[in-house]
Scaffold this motif. Structure first.
Motif, PDB file in Angstrom:
ATOM      1  N   ASP A   1       1.255  -5.572   1.307  1.00  0.00           N
ATOM      2  CA  ASP A   1       0.140  -4.849   1.917  1.00  0.00           C
ATOM      3  C   ASP A   1      -0.752  -4.332   0.792  1.00  0.00           C
ATOM      4  OD1 ASP A   1      -1.614  -3.224   3.294  1.00  0.00           O
ATOM      5  OD2 ASP A   1      -0.076  -2.265   4.522  1.00  0.00           O
ATOM      6  N   PRO A   2      -2.013  -4.770   0.715  1.00  0.00           N
ATOM      7  CA  PRO A   2      -2.868  -4.323  -0.389  1.00  0.00           C
ATOM      8  C   PRO A   2      -3.182  -2.835  -0.368  1.00  0.00           C
ATOM      9  CG  PRO A   2      -4.126  -5.612   1.199  1.00  0.00           C
ATOM     10  CD  PRO A   2      -2.687  -5.731   1.593  1.00  0.00           C
ATOM     11  N   ASP A   3      -3.018  -2.193   0.791  1.00  0.00           N
ATOM     12  CA  ASP A   3      -3.308  -0.756   0.895  1.00  0.00           C
ATOM     13  C   ASP A   3      -2.461  -0.162   2.022  1.00  0.00           C
ATOM     14  OD1 ASP A   3      -4.276   1.798   1.085  1.00  0.00           O
ATOM     15  OD2 ASP A   3      -6.383   1.244   1.320  1.00  0.00           O
ATOM     16  N   ASN A   4      -1.344   0.481   1.661  1.00  0.00           N
ATOM     17  CA  ASN A   4      -0.490   1.048   2.706  1.00  0.00           C
ATOM     18  C   ASN A   4      -0.843   2.495   3.007  1.00  0.00           C
ATOM     19  OD1 ASN A   4       0.686   2.567   0.664  1.00  0.00           O
ATOM     20  ND2 ASN A   4       2.787   2.030   1.209  1.00  0.00           N
ATOM     21  N   THR A   5      -1.997   2.971   2.491  1.00  0.00           N
ATOM     22  CA  THR A   5      -2.434   4.334   2.797  1.00  0.00           C
ATOM     23  C   THR A   5      -3.254   4.366   4.082  1.00  0.00           C
ATOM     24  OG1 THR A   5      -4.502   4.156   1.524  1.00  0.00           O
ATOM     25  CG2 THR A   5      -2.527   4.868   0.331  1.00  0.00           C
ATOM     26  N   ASP A   6      -3.647   3.185   4.588  1.00  0.00           N
ATOM     27  CA  ASP A   6      -4.417   3.165   5.828  1.00  0.00           C
ATOM     28  C   ASP A   6      -3.480   2.919   7.016  1.00  0.00           C
ATOM     29  OD1 ASP A   6      -3.819   0.442   5.805  1.00  0.00           O
ATOM     30  OD2 ASP A   6      -5.783  -0.141   5.028  1.00  0.00           O
ATOM     31  N   THR A   7      -4.048   2.782   8.180  1.00  0.00           N
ATOM     32  CA  THR A   7      -3.243   2.603   9.394  1.00  0.00           C
ATOM     33  C   THR A   7      -3.026   1.134   9.722  1.00  0.00           C
ATOM     34  OG1 THR A   7      -5.243   2.745  10.763  1.00  0.00           O
ATOM     35  CG2 THR A   7      -4.032   4.792  10.367  1.00  0.00           C
ATOM     36  N   ASN A   8      -3.585   0.237   8.912  1.00  0.00           N
ATOM     37  CA  ASN A   8      -3.488  -1.192   9.165  1.00  0.00           C
ATOM     38  C   ASN A   8      -2.383  -1.793   8.304  1.00  0.00           C
ATOM     39  OD1 ASN A   8      -4.106  -3.781  10.093  1.00  0.00           O
ATOM     40  ND2 ASN A   8      -5.664  -4.113   8.505  1.00  0.00           N
ATOM     41  N   ASP A   9      -1.165  -1.884   8.857  1.00  0.00           N
ATOM     42  CA  ASP A   9      -0.031  -2.433   8.115  1.00  0.00           C
ATOM     43  C   ASP A   9      -0.058  -3.957   8.200  1.00  0.00           C
ATOM     44  OD1 ASP A   9       0.915   0.061   7.405  1.00  0.00           O
ATOM     45  OD2 ASP A   9       2.165   0.247   9.193  1.00  0.00           O
ATOM     46  N   VAL A  10      -0.184  -4.603   7.056  1.00  0.00           N
ATOM     47  CA  VAL A  10      -0.238  -6.059   7.012  1.00  0.00           C
ATOM     48  C   VAL A  10       0.677  -6.567   5.903  1.00  0.00           C
ATOM     49  CG1 VAL A  10      -2.613  -6.145   7.874  1.00  0.00           C
ATOM     50  CG2 VAL A  10      -2.196  -6.070   5.408  1.00  0.00           C
ATOM     51  N   THR A  11       1.047  -7.836   5.993  1.00  0.00           N
ATOM     52  CA  THR A  11       1.739  -8.528   4.904  1.00  0.00           C
ATOM     53  C   THR A  11       0.976  -9.821   4.665  1.00  0.00           C
ATOM     54  OG1 THR A  11       3.888  -7.602   5.545  1.00  0.00           O
ATOM     55  CG2 THR A  11       3.901  -9.535   4.120  1.00  0.00           C
ATOM     56  N   GLN A  12       0.376  -9.934   3.502  1.00  0.00           N
ATOM     57  CA  GLN A  12      -0.460 -11.085   3.191  1.00  0.00           C
ATOM     58  C   GLN A  12      -0.326 -11.443   1.718  1.00  0.00           C
ATOM     59  OE1 GLN A  12      -4.100  -8.944   4.312  1.00  0.00           O
ATOM     60  NE2 GLN A  12      -4.829  -9.141   2.196  1.00  0.00           N
ATOM     61  N   ARG A  13      -0.780 -12.654   1.394  1.00  0.00           N
ATOM     62  CA  ARG A  13      -0.753 -13.040  -0.020  1.00  0.00           C
ATOM     63  C   ARG A  13      -1.745 -12.171  -0.770  1.00  0.00           C
ATOM     64  NH1 ARG A  13      -3.265 -16.504  -3.637  1.00  0.00           N
ATOM     65  NH2 ARG A  13      -4.732 -17.278  -2.066  1.00  0.00           N
ATOM     66  N   LEU A  14      -1.287 -11.566  -1.852  1.00  0.00           N
ATOM     67  CA  LEU A  14      -2.130 -10.658  -2.622  1.00  0.00           C
ATOM     68  C   LEU A  14      -2.960 -11.451  -3.620  1.00  0.00           C
ATOM     69  CD1 LEU A  14       0.527  -7.857  -3.184  1.00  0.00           C
ATOM     70  CD2 LEU A  14      -1.294  -7.910  -1.468  1.00  0.00           C
TER      71      LEU A  14
ATOM     72  N   SER B   1      -6.496  -8.679  -8.143  1.00  0.00           N
ATOM     73  CA  SER B   1      -7.956  -8.624  -8.151  1.00  0.00           C
ATOM     74  C   SER B   1      -8.431  -7.205  -7.857  1.00  0.00           C
ATOM     75  CB  SER B   1      -8.523  -9.587  -7.098  1.00  0.00           C
ATOM     76  OG  SER B   1      -8.127 -10.916  -7.361  1.00  0.00           O
ATOM     77  N   THR B   2      -7.750  -6.547  -6.930  1.00  0.00           N
ATOM     78  CA  THR B   2      -7.990  -5.139  -6.621  1.00  0.00           C
ATOM     79  C   THR B   2      -6.644  -4.424  -6.677  1.00  0.00           C
ATOM     80  OG1 THR B   2      -9.823  -5.713  -5.143  1.00  0.00           O
ATOM     81  CG2 THR B   2      -8.867  -3.509  -4.913  1.00  0.00           C
ATOM     82  N   PRO B   3      -6.534  -3.336  -7.423  1.00  0.00           N
ATOM     83  CA  PRO B   3      -5.239  -2.650  -7.528  1.00  0.00           C
ATOM     84  C   PRO B   3      -4.643  -2.323  -6.164  1.00  0.00           C
ATOM     85  CG  PRO B   3      -6.784  -1.732  -9.105  1.00  0.00           C
ATOM     86  CD  PRO B   3      -7.577  -2.667  -8.230  1.00  0.00           C
ATOM     87  N   LEU B   4      -3.319  -2.471  -6.051  1.00  0.00           N
ATOM     88  CA  LEU B   4      -2.634  -2.092  -4.820  1.00  0.00           C
ATOM     89  C   LEU B   4      -2.703  -0.577  -4.655  1.00  0.00           C
ATOM     90  CD1 LEU B   4       0.684  -4.187  -4.936  1.00  0.00           C
ATOM     91  CD2 LEU B   4      -1.554  -4.845  -4.044  1.00  0.00           C
ATOM     92  N   GLN B   5      -2.860  -0.139  -3.414  1.00  0.00           N
ATOM     93  CA  GLN B   5      -2.845   1.280  -3.103  1.00  0.00           C
ATOM     94  C   GLN B   5      -1.497   1.612  -2.467  1.00  0.00           C
ATOM     95  OE1 GLN B   5      -5.431   3.377  -3.745  1.00  0.00           O
ATOM     96  NE2 GLN B   5      -6.795   1.792  -4.496  1.00  0.00           N
ATOM     97  N   VAL B   6      -0.723   2.471  -3.127  1.00  0.00           N
ATOM     98  CA  VAL B   6       0.594   2.859  -2.618  1.00  0.00           C
ATOM     99  C   VAL B   6       0.547   4.338  -2.265  1.00  0.00           C
ATOM    100  CG1 VAL B   6       3.075   2.963  -3.075  1.00  0.00           C
ATOM    101  CG2 VAL B   6       1.695   1.126  -4.090  1.00  0.00           C
ATOM    102  N   GLY B   7       0.702   4.646  -0.980  1.00  0.00           N
ATOM    103  CA  GLY B   7       0.670   6.039  -0.534  1.00  0.00           C
ATOM    104  C   GLY B   7       1.880   6.809  -1.025  1.00  0.00           C
ATOM    105  N   LYS B   8       1.680   8.077  -1.349  1.00  0.00           N
ATOM    106  CA  LYS B   8       2.751   8.872  -1.948  1.00  0.00           C
ATOM    107  C   LYS B   8       3.936   9.088  -1.012  1.00  0.00           C
ATOM    108  CE  LYS B   8       1.062  13.508  -0.753  1.00  0.00           C
ATOM    109  NZ  LYS B   8       0.736  14.854  -1.271  1.00  0.00           N
ATOM    110  N   ASN B   9       3.731   8.885   0.286  1.00  0.00           N
ATOM    111  CA  ASN B   9       4.804   9.138   1.244  1.00  0.00           C
ATOM    112  C   ASN B   9       5.384   7.866   1.854  1.00  0.00           C
ATOM    113  OD1 ASN B   9       4.579  12.017   1.071  1.00  0.00           O
ATOM    114  ND2 ASN B   9       2.756  11.905   2.361  1.00  0.00           N
ATOM    115  N   LYS B  10       5.030   6.706   1.285  1.00  0.00           N
ATOM    116  CA  LYS B  10       5.420   5.460   1.948  1.00  0.00           C
ATOM    117  C   LYS B  10       5.621   4.345   0.927  1.00  0.00           C
ATOM    118  CE  LYS B  10       3.774   2.387   5.649  1.00  0.00           C
ATOM    119  NZ  LYS B  10       2.625   2.141   6.566  1.00  0.00           N
ATOM    120  N   PRO B  11       6.840   3.797   0.807  1.00  0.00           N
ATOM    121  CA  PRO B  11       7.061   2.672  -0.110  1.00  0.00           C
ATOM    122  C   PRO B  11       6.226   1.458   0.297  1.00  0.00           C
ATOM    123  CG  PRO B  11       9.144   3.640   0.569  1.00  0.00           C
ATOM    124  CD  PRO B  11       8.086   4.231   1.454  1.00  0.00           C
TER     125      PRO B  11
END
Length: 276
Positions: free
Chosen positions: A226-239, A259-269
């Motif tokens: 997931d390129p950004d797990n801080t949002d509400t859109n949980d996806v699994t895709q090729r990065l 290409s764009t840094p992954l966003q990892v939320g502090k409360n969610k692996p």
């Protein structure tokens, strides 16, 4: 016009006890629901209690009441106590609360000179005796019905932190020759203990060769997640990556630069899948 009433409670959206960013700005410390019935009410005074353990109160600045749109309703104020402990901040800005429930946030800045493990908490002093309220139409004095302090949860100051956790997936077994997009590894980027969200610019992957294996046996390596797990859109895709560069002997280790840094939320692996 029915005389207004006011009840104050900690909001469901108020941060749970957890970590906040060392040196962070505009950090949410607590959220409170102000529920009005009858006429709208005008608030002319609010008293907030700020408690800091392990650091001077002056390390917490720009303490303000903010509405859901991000607009400042009262403050900001800076504590003046050069010691740890508790200080009362009195806000005298006037603002109107309409009938219904309005959520207001307490936000503040934390000095970068604080230390990991320091704690910060805020509470509204008993609204019945520490808020000055009048009916917005009647102009009659109103006493809030909440008679005890309303407290937010304690927040612990921490710097950024991230660890890589092996999930043990997939389990050891056999792989059919010429298989495509097989998942060879699953790992979690775990921000537990971090005071803020984390950006990941690249990851390095090593292929540990077994007996008779060669680095060339694996081709078209990809990283999925997931390129950004801080949002509400949980996806699994090729990065998407800008490159994958060999960093080990032969081609057994690759560095993937996103290409764009992954966003990892502090409360969610954030879970990553290595496929080839």
């Amino acid at each position: 016009v029915k005389l207004g009433t006011l009840d104050v409670n900690r909001a469901a959206s108020s941060p749970s006890a957890g970590n906040i960013a060392l040196g962070g700005t505009n950090l949410p410390l607590a959220a409170f629901d102000f529920t009005v019935t009858g006429e709208a009410v005008r608030v002319n005074q609010v008293k907030l209690s700020l408690t800091v353990a392990g650091a001077f109160l002056t390390k917490v600045t720009n303490v303000a009441l903010v509405d859901a749109s991000g607009s400042t309703i009262a403050g900001p104020k800076d504590p003046t106590t050069a010691a740890a402990g508790t200080e009362t901040l009195t806000y005298t800005e006037s603002f109107v609360l309409k009938p219904g429930t309005t959520t207001l946030w307490v936000k503040a800045n934390l000095a970068s000179t604080m230390t990991a493990g320091n704690t910060v908490s805020v509470s509204l002093l008993a609204p019945s005796t520490n808020m000055t309220i009048r009916g917005d139409q009647s102009n009659k004095s109103i006493t809030a019905r909440t008679t005890t302090a309303v407290s937010g949860n304690t927040q612990t100051v921490q710097g950024p932190s991230l660890s890589v956790v092996t999930t043990g997936l997939p389990k050891a077994g056999s792989v059919v020759a010429n298989v495509q997009d097989f998942t060879f590894a699953v790992v979690d980027l775990d921000p537990s203990g971090s005071g803020e969200n984390v950006k990941v610019s690249d990851v390095s992957i090593t292929d540990t060769l077994g007996a008779g294996a060669a680095a060339a046996d694996l081709v078209n390596l990809e990283v999925w997640g997931d390129p950004d797990n801080t949002d509400t859109n949980d996806v699994t895709q090729r990065l998407q990556t800008t490159n994958s560069t060999s960093i080990g002997t032969g081609a057994t280790a690759l560095k993937f630069t996103f290409s764009t840094p992954l966003q990892v939320g502090k409360n969610k692996p954030s879970r990553l899948y290595v496929k080839a």
